[in-house]
Design a protein around this motif. Structure first.
Motif, mmCIF file in Angstrom:
data_model
loop_
_atom_site.group_PDB
_atom_site.id
_atom_site.type_symbol
_atom_site.label_atom_id
_atom_site.label_comp_id
_atom_site.label_asym_id
_atom_site.label_seq_id
_atom_site.Cartn_x
_atom_site.Cartn_y
_atom_site.Cartn_z
ATOM 1 N N TYR A 1 0.809 -1.216 0.000
ATOM 2 C CA TYR A 1 0.000 0.000 0.000
ATOM 3 C C TYR A 1 0.846 1.272 0.000
ATOM 4 O O TYR A 1 0.310 2.373 0.028
ATOM 5 C CB TYR A 1 -0.927 0.023 1.215
ATOM 6 N N SER A 2 2.150 1.120 -0.020
ATOM 7 C CA SER A 2 3.038 2.280 -0.027
ATOM 8 C C SER A 2 2.789 3.149 -1.253
ATOM 9 O O SER A 2 2.469 2.658 -2.339
ATOM 10 C CB SER A 2 4.495 1.819 -0.021
ATOM 11 N N LEU A 3 2.967 4.449 -1.079
ATOM 12 C CA LEU A 3 2.866 5.377 -2.198
ATOM 13 C C LEU A 3 3.875 5.024 -3.284
ATOM 14 O O LEU A 3 3.638 5.260 -4.474
ATOM 15 C CB LEU A 3 3.103 6.810 -1.702
ATOM 16 N N LEU A 4 5.004 4.445 -2.880
ATOM 17 C CA LEU A 4 6.040 4.072 -3.843
ATOM 18 C C LEU A 4 5.612 2.909 -4.725
ATOM 19 O O LEU A 4 6.212 2.672 -5.780
ATOM 20 C CB LEU A 4 7.331 3.690 -3.111
ATOM 21 N N MET A 5 4.604 2.171 -4.297
ATOM 22 C CA MET A 5 4.167 0.989 -5.039
ATOM 23 C C MET A 5 2.875 1.245 -5.808
ATOM 24 O O MET A 5 2.179 0.306 -6.193
ATOM 25 C CB MET A 5 3.957 -0.196 -4.080
ATOM 26 N N ALA A 6 2.547 2.506 -6.032
ATOM 27 C CA ALA A 6 1.278 2.833 -6.683
ATOM 28 C C ALA A 6 1.503 3.719 -7.893
ATOM 29 O O ALA A 6 2.421 4.537 -7.930
ATOM 30 C CB ALA A 6 0.339 3.529 -5.695
ATOM 31 N N ASP A 7 0.619 3.573 -8.876
ATOM 32 C CA ASP A 7 0.577 4.438 -10.049
ATOM 33 C C ASP A 7 -0.884 4.721 -10.363
ATOM 34 O O ASP A 7 -1.789 4.095 -9.810
ATOM 35 C CB ASP A 7 1.266 3.780 -11.251
ATOM 36 N N GLY A 8 -1.128 5.684 -11.241
ATOM 37 C CA GLY A 8 -2.475 5.960 -11.691
ATOM 38 C C GLY A 8 -3.402 6.414 -10.577
ATOM 39 O O GLY A 8 -3.025 7.178 -9.690
ATOM 40 N N ALA A 9 -4.645 5.898 -10.604
ATOM 41 C CA ALA A 9 -5.668 6.324 -9.646
ATOM 42 C C ALA A 9 -5.290 5.969 -8.210
ATOM 43 O O ALA A 9 -5.558 6.727 -7.281
ATOM 44 C CB ALA A 9 -7.015 5.696 -10.008
ATOM 45 N N ALA A 10 -4.673 4.794 -8.027
ATOM 46 C CA ALA A 10 -4.266 4.392 -6.673
ATOM 47 C C ALA A 10 -3.236 5.359 -6.117
ATOM 48 O O ALA A 10 -3.295 5.748 -4.941
ATOM 49 C CB ALA A 10 -3.707 2.970 -6.691
#
Length: 444
Positions: free
Chosen positions: A81-90
């Motif tokens: 759930y880290s911000l580093l592991m997200a792209d796009g809408a997430a």
């Protein structure tokens, strides 16, 4: 692919891991601002060091690239759930959740705690003694994270986290580069040791989350201004926020923010103390509360001695640049460190000069201390306030001299580029121990 060194991949990997700045600069001198290296665990990596290419990857063509996939090697630390592991809408959703506690009045509210923590550390410094500033700043920034950002005040948890977190963040590069090394081996080896550390840190964080949830349920007015309290307050209106999500946000802040800020503070003093007239100018700026000059001094330290060198991106579709058509799956290293050391953009780049940033700043495309685009470092505001506050507090209380005349060499410690001797200084005066009264705290 663009040209690059022909050395075996194992040799390139060793150079990249041990001397990334020298290796990167040597490649840039020989091949220009677009070159390819081969790194074990990553394969072919295309380095981009020119403003146009960097702007296209981070901003103009950002939709062509996956930032989360480039960070996959640290998922086992920061969590899914880290911000580093997200792209796009997430990514947009998670970034929005973290924006409020890391900006504006919330950051300004941390200043008094930062001053108190910095003064507590400075009281350990005796006149005539040598101090390795990197170690001091690691203690200070960790304490700021735990107390001001996490809001943890229980003495037992505080004490244990002070001991565990430095060990947790001192990651063995082998388990980052080689997923095959992430095996237990009957409870022995670096992976097993890391897992034990991570479980204990997680146990403390989850216990704190549970206590804070119960406290806020019983008394909503008891919410503090720390990141965890604000996120939990948001969670009361949004039931789908989970303990795992909260944990991943907090660990990400620790992993990304604490060590980076400590390293940059150490380099700041190492650079300023070696630049004729710079220390006097910074002292005058602190005394006169001229934060533009102080910010210029901080930015020049970041430019000359960055805490980290590159940002990773992976192409999700074919992308054309510099006469090459890169296929989907190509990994890029957006090298802000090499951008900042370019002699074409920054004449005599090894010289520390506040005048590069004051009274006029360089073009924004030539200096990106916190990255750019939608993935620009969310903690930039917090980091700048923290550095201003700690630097100002120290300069109001102590006088420092260099412990050695030779500049400290850059040493790679995991992803960090630290001073080899830890930014070693000699304390010549400490007004905190002599009872002198300093000026008030720095304001944002």
């Amino acid at each position: 692919m663009p040209p690059g060194p022909r050395l075996p991949a194992v040799v390139q990997t060793l150079l990249w891991a041990v001397a990334p700045v020298k290796f990167g600069k040597a490649c840039m001198r020989r091949y220009g601002s677009l070159f390819t290296v081969r790194i074990l665990g990553f394969g072919e990596v295309v380095y981009i060091c020119a403003p146009t290419g960097i702007r296209r990857i981070l901003r103009d063509d950002a939709g062509n690239f996956d930032a989360a996939a480039a960070n996959e090697s640290i998922r086992f630390v920061v969590g899914g759930y880290s911000l580093l592991m997200a792209d796009g809408a997430a990514h947009t959703s998670r970034r929005k959740a973290l924006t409020r506690p890391l900006h504006g009045d919330n950051v300004a509210a941390y200043v008094e705690v930062m001053v108190s923590i910095a003064e507590q550390e400075v009281r350990r410094w005796r006149a005539g003694h040598r101090v390795r500033l990197l170690g001091s700043f690691q203690r200070v920034t960790l304490e700021v994270m735990i107390r001001a950002v996490f809001g943890i005040t229980g003495s037992a948890r505080l004490s244990r986290l002070r001991e565990l977190v430095p060990r947790l963040l001192d990651l063995d590069p082998v388990i980052i580069l080689l997923p095959s090394a992430r095996r237990d081996f009957g409870g022995f080896g670096p992976w097993a040791g890391f897992q034990r550390l991570l479980r204990e840190v997680d146990r403390i964080i989850y216990a704190e989350i549970a206590d804070r949830r119960a406290q806020l349920t019983a008394d909503p007015a008891s919410a503090g201004g720390d990141v965890l309290s604000i996120l939990l307050g948001r969670g009361q209106d949004r039931e789908n926020i989970t303990d795992t999500e909260l944990r991943d946000h907090l660990v990400t802040l620790l992993a990304v923010g604490q060590e980076t800020t400590a390293t940059q503070l150490a380099w700041f003093f190492e650079r300023v103390l070696r630049a004729p007239g710079a220390l006097q100018r910074v002292r005058a700026a602190v005394d006169g509360e001229d934060w533009k000059v102080l910010d210029a001094a901080i930015h020049e330290a970041i430019r000359t001695r960055p805490a980290t060198l590159d940002i990773g991106r992976i192409a999700v579709r074919p992308w054309e640049y510099g006469g090459y058509l890169f296929p989907a799956g190509t990994m890029f290293a957006v090298s802000l460190g090499l951008l900042h050391s370019s002699s074409e953009l920054h004449p005599e780049p090894e010289i520390y000069s506040i005048e590069r940033f004051f009274p006029a700043e360089p073009p924004s495309a030539h200096f990106l201390p916190f990255g750019g685009g939608s993935h620009r470092c969310l903690g930039a505001s917090l980091a700048m306030v923290e550095m201003r506050t700690i630097i100002s507090t120290i300069l109001r209380h102590v006088r420092l001299e260099l412990a050695a005349t030779a500049p400290e060499r850059v040493m790679a410690k995991g992803p960090m580029l630290v001073p080899r001797r830890g930014a070693e200084v000699v304390v010549t005066e400490n007004h905190l121990l002599s009872g002198a009264t300093p000026a008030g705290p720095v304001r944002e």
